[in-house]
Design a protein around this motif. Structure first.
Motif, PDB file in Angstrom:
ATOM      1  N   SER A  47       0.788  -1.071   0.046  1.00 28.82           N
ATOM      2  CA  SER A  47      -0.029   0.026   0.152  1.00 28.82           C
ATOM      3  C   SER A  47       0.695   1.154   0.005  1.00 28.82           C
ATOM      4  O   SER A  47       1.878   1.266   0.424  1.00 28.82           O
ATOM      5  N   ASP A  48       0.490   2.276  -0.549  1.00 28.14           N
ATOM      6  CA  ASP A  48       1.156   3.609  -0.454  1.00 28.14           C
ATOM      7  C   ASP A  48       0.482   4.426   0.699  1.00 28.14           C
ATOM      8  O   ASP A  48       1.139   5.421   0.791  1.00 28.14           O
ATOM      9  N   ASP A  49      -0.504   3.718   1.437  1.00 28.90           N
ATOM     10  CA  ASP A  49      -0.714   4.395   2.690  1.00 28.90           C
ATOM     11  C   ASP A  49       0.245   4.492   3.682  1.00 28.90           C
ATOM     12  O   ASP A  49       1.153   3.609   3.852  1.00 28.90           O
ATOM     13  N   PRO A  50       0.203   5.549   4.637  1.00 26.20           N
ATOM     14  CA  PRO A  50       1.482   5.445   5.724  1.00 26.20           C
ATOM     15  C   PRO A  50       1.227   4.225   6.571  1.00 26.20           C
ATOM     16  O   PRO A  50       0.091   3.728   6.667  1.00 26.20           O
ATOM     17  N   ILE A  51       2.392   3.735   7.076  1.00 24.66           N
ATOM     18  CA  ILE A  51       2.435   2.643   7.911  1.00 24.66           C
ATOM     19  C   ILE A  51       2.469   2.934   9.168  1.00 24.66           C
ATOM     20  O   ILE A  51       3.408   3.556   9.610  1.00 24.66           O
ATOM     21  N   THR A  52       1.604   2.329   9.976  1.00 19.60           N
ATOM     22  CA  THR A  52       1.646   2.749  11.312  1.00 19.60           C
ATOM     23  C   THR A  52       2.305   1.722  12.312  1.00 19.60           C
ATOM     24  O   THR A  52       3.059   1.918  13.410  1.00 19.60           O
ATOM     25  N   ASP A  53       2.249   0.418  11.790  1.00 21.52           N
ATOM     26  CA  ASP A  53       3.023  -0.822  12.539  1.00 21.52           C
ATOM     27  C   ASP A  53       3.836  -1.612  11.366  1.00 21.52           C
ATOM     28  O   ASP A  53       3.106  -2.443  10.860  1.00 21.52           O
ATOM     29  N   HIS A  54       5.160  -1.499  11.318  1.00 19.89           N
ATOM     30  CA  HIS A  54       5.764  -1.972  10.256  1.00 19.89           C
ATOM     31  C   HIS A  54       5.815  -3.487  10.477  1.00 19.89           C
ATOM     32  O   HIS A  54       5.796  -4.490   9.484  1.00 19.89           O
ATOM     33  N   LEU A 108       3.901  -5.469  12.279  1.00 18.67           N
ATOM     34  CA  LEU A 108       2.796  -6.317  11.862  1.00 18.67           C
ATOM     35  C   LEU A 108       2.280  -6.236  10.588  1.00 18.67           C
ATOM     36  O   LEU A 108       1.913  -7.157   9.720  1.00 18.67           O
ATOM     37  N   LEU A 109       2.510  -5.385   9.708  1.00 18.21           N
ATOM     38  CA  LEU A 109       2.633  -5.305   8.287  1.00 18.21           C
ATOM     39  C   LEU A 109       3.234  -6.402   7.671  1.00 18.21           C
ATOM     40  O   LEU A 109       2.590  -7.110   6.706  1.00 18.21           O
ATOM     41  N   ILE A 110       4.454  -6.633   7.827  1.00 19.85           N
ATOM     42  CA  ILE A 110       5.584  -7.394   7.508  1.00 19.85           C
ATOM     43  C   ILE A 110       4.941  -8.674   7.658  1.00 19.85           C
ATOM     44  O   ILE A 110       5.034  -9.806   6.864  1.00 19.85           O
ATOM     45  N   ILE A 111       4.541  -9.191   8.781  1.00 21.07           N
ATOM     46  CA  ILE A 111       4.115 -10.490   9.323  1.00 21.07           C
ATOM     47  C   ILE A 111       2.803 -10.583   8.462  1.00 21.07           C
ATOM     48  O   ILE A 111       2.762 -11.929   7.838  1.00 21.07           O
ATOM     49  N   GLU A 112       1.780 -10.018   8.363  1.00 21.80           N
ATOM     50  CA  GLU A 112       0.744 -10.180   7.767  1.00 21.80           C
ATOM     51  C   GLU A 112       0.825 -10.243   6.230  1.00 21.80           C
ATOM     52  O   GLU A 112       0.460 -11.287   5.363  1.00 21.80           O
ATOM     53  N   MET A 113       1.664  -9.373   5.459  1.00 16.97           N
ATOM     54  CA  MET A 113       2.115  -9.607   4.245  1.00 16.97           C
ATOM     55  C   MET A 113       2.489 -10.950   3.869  1.00 16.97           C
ATOM     56  O   MET A 113       2.411 -11.462   2.819  1.00 16.97           O
ATOM     57  N   MET A 143      10.412  -5.539   3.368  1.00 14.26           N
ATOM     58  CA  MET A 143      11.108  -4.394   4.066  1.00 14.26           C
ATOM     59  C   MET A 143      11.646  -3.524   2.852  1.00 14.26           C
ATOM     60  O   MET A 143      11.655  -2.228   3.288  1.00 14.26           O
ATOM     61  N   GLN A 144      12.187  -4.018   1.925  1.00 14.24           N
ATOM     62  CA  GLN A 144      12.812  -3.295   0.901  1.00 14.24           C
ATOM     63  C   GLN A 144      11.924  -2.652   0.321  1.00 14.24           C
ATOM     64  O   GLN A 144      12.050  -1.402  -0.105  1.00 14.24           O
ATOM     65  N   GLY A 145      10.674  -2.761   0.017  1.00 13.87           N
ATOM     66  CA  GLY A 145       9.556  -2.261  -0.593  1.00 13.87           C
ATOM     67  C   GLY A 145       9.222  -1.210   0.318  1.00 13.87           C
ATOM     68  O   GLY A 145       8.374  -0.033  -0.335  1.00 13.87           O
TER      69      GLY A 145
END
Length: 66
Positions: free
Chosen positions: A18-25, A27-32, A62-64
């Motif tokens: 997503s291009d949206d701001p990330i609040t919890d990196h 959690l996002l990485i695990i979910e993705m 993480m690179q993305g």
């Protein structure tokens, strides 16, 4: 990781980051990573093929984020 596994991950992450701001990196990485693995399995790429380099999934995501 196989070439088709890495190709799949690269394209999947590019399409789903997503291009949206990330609040919890973290959690996002695990979910993705979990979602990408499920999507790969749905397309016939075995979980083992993805799991052998699970760290690579996190690294791709993480690179993305950078």
């Amino acid at each position: 990781m196989s070439k088709r596994g890495s190709d799949f991950l690269y394209l999947w992450i590019s399409d789903h980051l997503s291009d949206d701001p990330i609040t919890d990196h973290v959690l996002l990485i695990i979910e993705m990573a979990v979602d990408a693995k499920r999507a790969a399995e749905a397309q016939g790429i075995s979980g083992h093929e993805i799991d052998e380099e699970i760290g690579t999934i996190y690294k791709f995501i993480m690179q993305g984020l950078r």
